[in-house]
Design a protein around this motif. Structure first.
Motif, PDB file in Angstrom:
ATOM      1  N   THR A  59      32.299  66.790  20.936  1.00 46.33           N
ATOM      2  CA  THR A  59      32.245  68.022  20.126  1.00 46.33           C
ATOM      3  C   THR A  59      33.698  67.873  19.783  1.00 46.33           C
ATOM      4  O   THR A  59      34.713  67.766  20.731  1.00 46.33           O
ATOM      5  CB  THR A  59      31.967  69.119  20.935  1.00 46.33           C
ATOM      6  OG1 THR A  59      30.600  69.086  21.341  1.00 46.33           O
ATOM      7  CG2 THR A  59      32.236  70.553  19.843  1.00 46.33           C
ATOM      8  N   TRP A 118      37.093  70.281  17.851  1.00 50.35           N
ATOM      9  CA  TRP A 118      37.382  71.725  17.163  1.00 50.35           C
ATOM     10  C   TRP A 118      38.718  71.487  16.629  1.00 50.35           C
ATOM     11  O   TRP A 118      39.679  70.562  16.855  1.00 50.35           O
ATOM     12  CB  TRP A 118      37.614  72.590  18.458  1.00 50.35           C
ATOM     13  CG  TRP A 118      36.299  72.937  19.230  1.00 50.35           C
ATOM     14  CD1 TRP A 118      35.577  74.070  19.080  1.00 50.35           C
ATOM     15  CD2 TRP A 118      35.970  72.302  20.373  1.00 50.35           C
ATOM     16  NE1 TRP A 118      34.475  73.968  20.103  1.00 50.35           N
ATOM     17  CE2 TRP A 118      34.769  72.841  20.790  1.00 50.35           C
ATOM     18  CE3 TRP A 118      36.262  71.137  21.253  1.00 50.35           C
ATOM     19  CZ2 TRP A 118      34.115  72.480  22.211  1.00 50.35           C
ATOM     20  CZ3 TRP A 118      35.580  70.580  22.226  1.00 50.35           C
ATOM     21  CH2 TRP A 118      34.521  71.384  22.686  1.00 50.35           C
ATOM     22  N   GLY A 170      40.040  76.698  17.273  1.00 53.15           N
ATOM     23  CA  GLY A 170      38.708  76.704  18.076  1.00 53.15           C
ATOM     24  C   GLY A 170      37.361  76.493  17.177  1.00 53.15           C
ATOM     25  O   GLY A 170      36.438  76.903  17.756  1.00 53.15           O
ATOM     26  N   ASN A 171      37.566  76.212  16.103  1.00 50.58           N
ATOM     27  CA  ASN A 171      36.247  76.116  15.153  1.00 50.58           C
ATOM     28  C   ASN A 171      35.625  74.572  15.036  1.00 50.58           C
ATOM     29  O   ASN A 171      36.621  73.636  15.117  1.00 50.58           O
ATOM     30  CB  ASN A 171      36.559  76.328  13.717  1.00 50.58           C
ATOM     31  CG  ASN A 171      36.913  77.785  13.375  1.00 50.58           C
ATOM     32  OD1 ASN A 171      36.509  78.881  13.870  1.00 50.58           O
ATOM     33  ND2 ASN A 171      38.318  77.737  12.751  1.00 50.58           N
ATOM     34  N   VAL A 172      34.440  74.635  15.579  1.00 54.15           N
ATOM     35  CA  VAL A 172      33.872  73.149  15.690  1.00 54.15           C
ATOM     36  C   VAL A 172      33.823  72.469  14.439  1.00 54.15           C
ATOM     37  O   VAL A 172      33.313  72.962  13.341  1.00 54.15           O
ATOM     38  CB  VAL A 172      32.433  73.448  16.152  1.00 54.15           C
ATOM     39  CG1 VAL A 172      31.741  71.891  16.138  1.00 54.15           C
ATOM     40  CG2 VAL A 172      32.247  74.157  17.606  1.00 54.15           C
TER      41      VAL A 172
END
Length: 121
Positions: free
Chosen positions: A106, A108, A112-114
C-alpha cells in the motif's frame, strides 16, 4: 558477548565483490554498515558474512524515520515501511518467506491518501 562491529559504508576499506557481498579490509563483513550525511546516520544495515541479514533502517538527514524492515539472506522478509519527510506513512509492503514473495503493498501520498493498494490473491 562481543560488541557489534560497525563500519562506515563509505570507508575506503569497504567494497563489494562480484557476488555483491560486502567486504571490509578484503574479508566478508559481519556487523552493521552505516551511511552518514555529515555526522547524521541515514542508513544502517546488518550484514552476515557479506550479505544483508537483519534489521534495515533509514533516516532523513534531519533524523526523522525514513524506512524500517528486515532482510534475511539478502531478501526482504516480513513488513517493510517507508515514511514521507513529514512523518506520514509512505509505503507498507509485506514479504513472505519465499523468494520474490511480495504479498501486499500500500502506498500513501504526503497527506495520508492511498495512491496504490495491491494484494496478492
Amino acid at each position: 558477548m562481543d560488541p557489534v562491529h560497525r563500519i562506515d559504508i563509505d570507508d575506503p576499506d569497504v567494497e563489494m565483490d562480484m557476488g555483491q557481498r560486502l567486504l571490509y579490509q578484503g574479508e566478508l563483513f559481519t556487523g552493521e554498515a552505516a551511511e552518514y550525511i555529515d555526522d547524521q546516520i541515514v542508513y544502517l544495515d546488518v550484514y552476515t558474512e557479506g550479505i544483508r541479514d537483519g534489521l534495515s533502517q533509514g533516516w532523513y538527514p534531519d533524523g526523522s524515520r525514513k524506512s524500517l524492515g528486515n532482510v534475511r539472506n539478502g531478501m526482504p522478509r516480513g513488513e517493510f515501511k517507508e515514511w514521507h519527510p513529514n512523518g506520514v506513512l509512505k509505503a507498507r509492503q509485506f514479504f513472505d518467506d519465499d523468494i520474490y514473495s511480495l504479498r501486499d503493498e500500500t502506498f500513501w501520498d504526503e497527506h495520508g491518501n492511498v495512491t496504490r493498494d495491491w494484494h496478492r490473491e
